[in-house]
Structures are given as C-alpha cells and as structure tokens.
Design a protein around this motif. Structure first.
Motif, PDB file in Angstrom:
ATOM      1  N   ASP A 110       0.813  -1.211   0.000  1.00 21.17           N
ATOM      2  CA  ASP A 110       0.000   0.000   0.000  1.00 21.17           C
ATOM      3  C   ASP A 110       0.853   1.271   0.000  1.00 21.17           C
ATOM      4  O   ASP A 110       0.349   2.357   0.291  1.00 21.17           O
ATOM      5  N   SER A 111       2.141   1.157  -0.307  1.00 20.20           N
ATOM      6  CA  SER A 111       3.002   2.338  -0.375  1.00 20.20           C
ATOM      7  C   SER A 111       2.558   3.242  -1.520  1.00 20.20           C
ATOM      8  O   SER A 111       1.914   2.796  -2.480  1.00 20.20           O
ATOM      9  N   ALA A 112       2.936   4.518  -1.431  1.00 25.75           N
ATOM     10  CA  ALA A 112       2.625   5.465  -2.495  1.00 25.75           C
ATOM     11  C   ALA A 112       3.708   5.385  -3.569  1.00 25.75           C
ATOM     12  O   ALA A 112       4.899   5.463  -3.264  1.00 25.75           O
ATOM     13  N   ALA A 113       3.273   5.251  -4.806  1.00 29.92           N
ATOM     14  CA  ALA A 113       4.235   5.153  -5.906  1.00 29.92           C
ATOM     15  C   ALA A 113       5.119   6.382  -5.978  1.00 29.92           C
ATOM     16  O   ALA A 113       6.305   6.298  -6.328  1.00 29.92           O
ATOM     17  N   ALA A 114       4.576   7.555  -5.637  1.00 34.78           N
ATOM     18  CA  ALA A 114       5.358   8.787  -5.685  1.00 34.78           C
ATOM     19  C   ALA A 114       6.515   8.751  -4.702  1.00 34.78           C
ATOM     20  O   ALA A 114       7.528   9.426  -4.897  1.00 34.78           O
ATOM     21  N   ARG A 115       6.385   7.949  -3.651  1.00 39.35           N
ATOM     22  CA  ARG A 115       7.428   7.890  -2.619  1.00 39.35           C
ATOM     23  C   ARG A 115       8.430   6.772  -2.896  1.00 39.35           C
ATOM     24  O   ARG A 115       9.631   6.935  -2.644  1.00 39.35           O
ATOM     25  N   GLU A 119       7.823   0.956 -10.318  1.00 36.48           N
ATOM     26  CA  GLU A 119       8.282  -0.402 -10.596  1.00 36.48           C
ATOM     27  C   GLU A 119       8.487  -1.218  -9.316  1.00 36.48           C
ATOM     28  O   GLU A 119       8.022  -2.369  -9.235  1.00 36.48           O
ATOM     29  N   PRO A 120       9.168  -0.668  -8.279  1.00 31.22           N
ATOM     30  CA  PRO A 120       9.266  -1.421  -7.027  1.00 31.22           C
ATOM     31  C   PRO A 120       7.898  -1.753  -6.428  1.00 31.22           C
ATOM     32  O   PRO A 120       7.689  -2.859  -5.913  1.00 31.22           O
ATOM     33  N   LEU A 121       6.965  -0.803  -6.496  1.00 31.37           N
ATOM     34  CA  LEU A 121       5.636  -1.053  -5.952  1.00 31.37           C
ATOM     35  C   LEU A 121       4.949  -2.190  -6.706  1.00 31.37           C
ATOM     36  O   LEU A 121       4.316  -3.066  -6.097  1.00 31.37           O
ATOM     37  N   LEU A 122       5.085  -2.213  -8.026  1.00 29.95           N
ATOM     38  CA  LEU A 122       4.492  -3.296  -8.811  1.00 29.95           C
ATOM     39  C   LEU A 122       5.106  -4.640  -8.437  1.00 29.95           C
ATOM     40  O   LEU A 122       4.392  -5.646  -8.293  1.00 29.95           O
ATOM     41  N   ILE A 123       6.424  -4.689  -8.270  1.00 24.39           N
ATOM     42  CA  ILE A 123       7.086  -5.946  -7.904  1.00 24.39           C
ATOM     43  C   ILE A 123       6.553  -6.474  -6.578  1.00 24.39           C
ATOM     44  O   ILE A 123       6.269  -7.665  -6.432  1.00 24.39           O
ATOM     45  N   VAL A 124       6.397  -5.574  -5.603  1.00 27.04           N
ATOM     46  CA  VAL A 124       5.886  -5.994  -4.295  1.00 27.04           C
ATOM     47  C   VAL A 124       4.439  -6.462  -4.395  1.00 27.04           C
ATOM     48  O   VAL A 124       4.058  -7.486  -3.811  1.00 27.04           O
ATOM     49  N   VAL A 129       7.488  -9.817  -2.234  1.00 31.13           N
ATOM     50  CA  VAL A 129       8.894  -9.954  -1.855  1.00 31.13           C
ATOM     51  C   VAL A 129       9.316  -8.796  -0.949  1.00 31.13           C
ATOM     52  O   VAL A 129       8.830  -7.675  -1.101  1.00 31.13           O
ATOM     53  N   PRO A 130      10.215  -9.032   0.025  1.00 33.08           N
ATOM     54  CA  PRO A 130      10.787  -7.897   0.771  1.00 33.08           C
ATOM     55  C   PRO A 130      11.594  -7.017  -0.185  1.00 33.08           C
ATOM     56  O   PRO A 130      12.443  -7.521  -0.936  1.00 33.08           O
ATOM     57  N   LEU A 131      11.338  -5.713  -0.175  1.00 33.58           N
ATOM     58  CA  LEU A 131      11.991  -4.814  -1.124  1.00 33.58           C
ATOM     59  C   LEU A 131      12.277  -3.486  -0.455  1.00 33.58           C
ATOM     60  O   LEU A 131      11.391  -2.899   0.170  1.00 33.58           O
ATOM     61  N   VAL A 132      13.506  -3.018  -0.599  1.00 34.26           N
ATOM     62  CA  VAL A 132      13.922  -1.736  -0.041  1.00 34.26           C
ATOM     63  C   VAL A 132      14.450  -0.867  -1.172  1.00 34.26           C
ATOM     64  O   VAL A 132      15.231  -1.334  -2.010  1.00 34.26           O
ATOM     65  N   VAL A 133      14.020   0.392  -1.213  1.00 32.65           N
ATOM     66  CA  VAL A 133      14.508   1.327  -2.211  1.00 32.65           C
ATOM     67  C   VAL A 133      15.474   2.308  -1.565  1.00 32.65           C
ATOM     68  O   VAL A 133      15.358   2.631  -0.379  1.00 32.65           O
TER      69      VAL A 133
END
Length: 343
Positions: A110-115, A119-124, A129-133
């Motif tokens: 539920d993260s904001a794509a702007a933040r 692409e990371p949001l779509l992957i999650v 998967v655990p994902l850190v930007v």
C-alpha cells in the motif's frame, strides 16, 4: 510540456536507430560520456573506490540500452524462479523519484508510488517480496537484510551501473531494438558498450522471433484484463472489442511500442496513446478520450489506483503480463549462485 517531452523523445529515438546528422553532431559528446563511464568503472576495478559486498549473493538485473527492455517482468520471473529453487530472495531498487539522496524505505503493497517508485511497488504487489529502495543500493541492501534476516539472495533491480554494490551475477536485458546505432549517450541509446561483460543475456522479443546467439529469449504473455475500478472484474483479453467497442491503449513506460505490439498480437484494433516513462498522471490523460475501453499497463495502474479522478473510471482495464524465458536460465543462475564461496 508532456507533448514537447514526447516530441523530444521521438526525435532522439529516431536518431538513435541510425548514424544520421543529429547522431553525428552528438557523437563527440558520446566520446566524453564513454570516457567518464570507463574511468568510473576503472576506479572500482583498481580499488580506488570500494564496492561493498553483502553477506549474501547479489544478482544484478539491468540493461545498457536506455529505456524499457522488460526489467520489471523479468525481475518478477526471477523472484519466483529463485523461490522455486529454495531461496528466499529480497530486492533492492533505486525507485524512480523515490525518497531523498540518502533515504532508504521498505516498500509495502500500500506504499505510495510517488514515494517508492512505480516499478518497485508493482514488484511488491505481484510477489510480496521484501523490497527496499534507496539511491545507495549497498545501504538499501544492509537495511533489507537487517529487516529480513531470512533473505539469502538479493536481486538488484536496474542496478547494472551501480558499481558500489558488489555483485555475483550480472544479467543484461535487451529487446528487438538491439544496440540501436551502437553509440553511447547522447549520440546513441547505450549507457555502456553493448559488448560489456555479463553472465547472462536475455532478449525480450515478440513471439516467433529468435534470440541472438548467446541470449535467452523472453516473451511477455498477456491473456486477461483486470478492471481498474472496484470490484476489479476480470475478462479475457482475446475478443475484446468484438462488439464494436472503441478501444484505446495508453502507456507511460520506457517502450510503449512493445505494449502496443502485445495488444496487436492478441488481434486487437485500437488507438495508441504513448506517454513519457514514469508519467505521474497528475494531468488525467483519460478525460475526454473517445473510447469505450481503455487498456493500460500494470506499471501505470499502481499510480492510477491512487488518483481519485481516475481510479473509478469503469472504462480502464489493466493488462497484466508474465515473462516466459526460453531454455534453462533459472537452472544456470542457481548453479552459479551455488558456486559462490560461503562467508
């Protein structure tokens, strides 16, 4: 502004496919770009700059051709392939437009794509998967492993040129555009020479096309639609528009033409509406669009779902795609991972 951006992109894209007047005019700048890129690589190779090694293997996915080559669907495929082989993967990514220069952030569904980046949001959302930007991928990797100690392999999404993070496997993606005119930016489309080393090459191609020698062919399959507006109804992709409905396809990705080609391959007739890559939809491109059905990519959908003026438009349908890789690529990746010395 968006129109002028698209026009500039179109002019450069055409120039990059040949060695015409504009490309030749820019060629001296490409020599400077290449020299600076080579110096940066050399500083890491000679030890003047240090590449940080994480305590688990790192698989880098990226491209040398600027713009979209299908890295996100490939990363999703890789995550699932690693899971099938018994690994617990995690992902680090820059996240286009995400955070500050030093910030790292874990991406939630539920993260904001702007933040955090689209692409990371779509992957999650697709894999969980655990994902850190973070701009500094080594820092993102440390944060990922601290928050998820169960992770035993890290996928660095679009991290090919981020040499500060040591890697065990490099996977380079390309598509039907090949190397364009073969020149580096800004005279051509390449960030690095097309001959740069890599462990595996993957070429994203239309069905029926043969991959170049030494590459694995990747196809993007699409067979259903998901309505953007709740309750997210589903329907087959094939046959849409058979009732005479007017169809429009809108794409704000690196290579909109590939999305349009996928739809044409499914037998659809539609009007094409390309947008700049990572388009933020602050200006609604669907308002007043003369269409009964509007088809968009998953990458665009993660942003559209958060915009009140767009998310309840019943005409908008998302086209999910899944990567299909020819050959035994997954097996070869796993073999190479198992060759890595343990700490």
């Amino acid at each position: 502004m968006a129109d002028s951006h698209r026009n500039a992109e179109a002019i450069l894209t055409r120039a990059w496919q040949g060695r015409g007047p504009l490309a030749c005019l820019l060629w001296p700048l490409s020599l400077l770009f290449g020299a600076l890129a080579a110096l940066r690589r050399a500083l890491f190779a000679w030890g003047f700059r240090r590449a940080e090694r994480l305590p688990v293997p790192v698989v880098v996915v990226g491209n040398v051709f600027v713009g979209g080559t299908g890295k996100t669907p490939f990363s999703i495929w890789l995550i699932e392939a690693l899971r099938a082989a018994g690994y617990t993967p995690g992902v680090v990514s820059r996240g286009y437009g995400a955070g500050g220069a030093e910030a790292v952030a874990e991406v939630r569904a539920d993260s904001a794509a702007a933040r955090v980046g689209d692409e990371p949001l779509l992957i999650v959302q697709r894999t969980g998967v655990p994902l850190v930007v973070g701009r500094r991928r080594a820092a993102a990797g440390r944060a990922l492993l601290a928050a998820h100690p169960e992770v035993d392999v890290v996928v660095s999404d679009d991290g090919l040129q981020h040499y500060a993070l040591a890697r065990d496997i490099e996977i380079v993606l390309s598509d039907a555009r090949g190397a364009g005119n073969g020149w580096l930016l800004p005279a051509g489309p390449l960030r690095e020479p097309a001959t740069r080393r890599r462990d595996f090459s993957v070429c994203n191609l239309p069905a029926g096309s043969a991959a170049p020698a030494g590459s694995y062919a990747m196809r993007l399959d699409a067979d259903e639609l998901v309505q953007l507006a709740p309750p997210s109804a589903r329907r087959p992709l094939a046959g849409i528009g058979a009732d005479g409905a007017r169809i429009a396809a809108v794409a704000g990705i690196g290579n909109p033409g590939r999305f349009f080609a996928t739809l044409r391959g499914a037998g659809l007739a539609f009007s094409e509406h390309p947008l700049p890559d990572h388009y933020d939809f602050s200006a609604n491109p669907f308002a007043g669009l003369p269409a009964d059905v509007i088809l968009i990519t998953e990458k665009d959908a993660v942003k559209c779902k958060a915009i009140e003026a767009i998310k309840n438009d019943p005409r908008i349908w998302v086209v999910p795609v899944s990567a299909r890789i020819d050959g035994a690529l997954a097996e070869h990746i796993v073999e190479k991972l198992r060759e890595r010395p343990t700490a």
